[in-house]
Design an enzyme around this catalytic site. Sequence first.
Site, short mmCIF file in Angstrom:
data_model
loop_
_atom_site.label_atom_id
_atom_site.label_comp_id
_atom_site.label_asym_id
_atom_site.label_seq_id
_atom_site.Cartn_x
_atom_site.Cartn_y
_atom_site.Cartn_z
N GLY A 33 73.76 -56.51 170.50
CA GLY A 33 73.80 -55.26 169.29
C GLY A 33 74.82 -54.27 169.78
N GLY A 64 76.33 -52.13 167.92
CA GLY A 64 75.92 -50.60 167.65
C GLY A 64 75.32 -49.91 168.02
N ASP A 65 74.36 -50.75 168.64
CA ASP A 65 73.53 -49.30 169.78
C ASP A 65 73.96 -49.20 171.28
OD1 ASP A 65 70.98 -49.33 168.49
OD2 ASP A 65 70.86 -50.70 168.57
N THR A 66 74.49 -50.64 171.80
CA THR A 66 74.86 -50.55 173.20
C THR A 66 76.08 -50.21 174.00
OG1 THR A 66 75.53 -52.81 173.53
CG2 THR A 66 73.74 -52.34 174.16
#
Length: 416
Positions: free
Chosen positions: A174, A176-178
Amino acid sequence: MARPLAGLRVVDLTQVLSGPFCTMLLADLGADVIKVEPPDGDVARRWGPFVDGGEAEGSYGGYFASTNRNKRSVVLDLKAEEGRAALLDLLGTADVLVENFRVGVMERLGLAYEDLHARFPRLVYASIRGFGDPRTGESPYVDRPAFDIIAQAVGGLIGITGLDADTPVKVGPGVGDTFPAALSAVGILAAVRHAEATGEGQMVDVGMYDGVLALCERIVYQHAITGQSPRPQGNTHPLLCPYGLVRTADGFVAVAAPSDHHWRLLAEIMGAPELGSDARYATNAARLSRAAEVYRLVEGWSVTRTTAQVVEALAGRIPCGPVNSAADIAADPHVAARQMIVEVDHPGGTPVRVIGSAIKLTGTPAETFTRAPLLGEHTAEVMAAVTAAAGATRADEEEEQRRGTTDHHRDDVRPR
């Protein structure tokens, strides 16, 4: 041993992954992270896999365990006036607030940045949203919700990932989050240092779209210079050759020999030194123009050997590495030596192995990790301390006012 961020208090209003990953980085470095959750908790508590195959009452799954270690949990209902008042008391003891709500949520709760900044001038307020906060640049997509896959798509990552231009592929983890979360942690520490120097807090705003675009930095200059948009092209590189995956007898190895020096070394190791001086392959530009041929030549050698044999032949001279599975990583001596997998307790009884800290400090290393908290586990403890601190502050203020009145009276009667 005191950790580098000891004494820094972070009030964490975030859920799922982007915000919790950001505050986990701060907690690993010693910050006191108070995770403020609604009565039903962070939704990620209910996401598996679960220890011993089941979801124990009040427990949580691996998703939550991984990114909420080293934190304390307080339950406050921010939809209720009492909950908001308790949060304000808590913020009176804090240095940083982190939230990842959609735009407008904090305003509807009466907790807008401007209001909190006026009340707590030193407070650093950080937000992580799909398309950023309007205060730093209003995106036309400001009201859209976002998750990791959305950020990967709009930020350009999926657009350059996949076997070919017709089959774009989401990146596995992920990011796009981290990655936006990691950028937010850097921004928070910069703002904290500014606040310590000036007494003035500020907003730290990271958009997930922006973070992924920053991660994909090369697509910007490629497009600007060539006028063409980079597209997926499998496991090779558009600018460097060879720089990609090659098959072995039992798997794949990543090989990076883009410089002409590395190419000559690779040719020598493959037993074909003449390729190193062959004009068709002697320069990176030449190799790029014949990339398919170059990879066929390398694979003609690598497929006759196991992954371990290829790595053994190249390691130390040519940048290379096996394509590891999670099981391979768990057994890798590098991971053990670097403490990149650590064991933490779990309410279910069986300890859970989670990722360690990639930030290594020689003077204050991250050596211990506490498990993620149960929902509201520290509410009484934290709020009792906050109440005591607020009482002490009020007593100090009253004493200062009393002394000020006395001093003023004395000024009035002092002989001139």
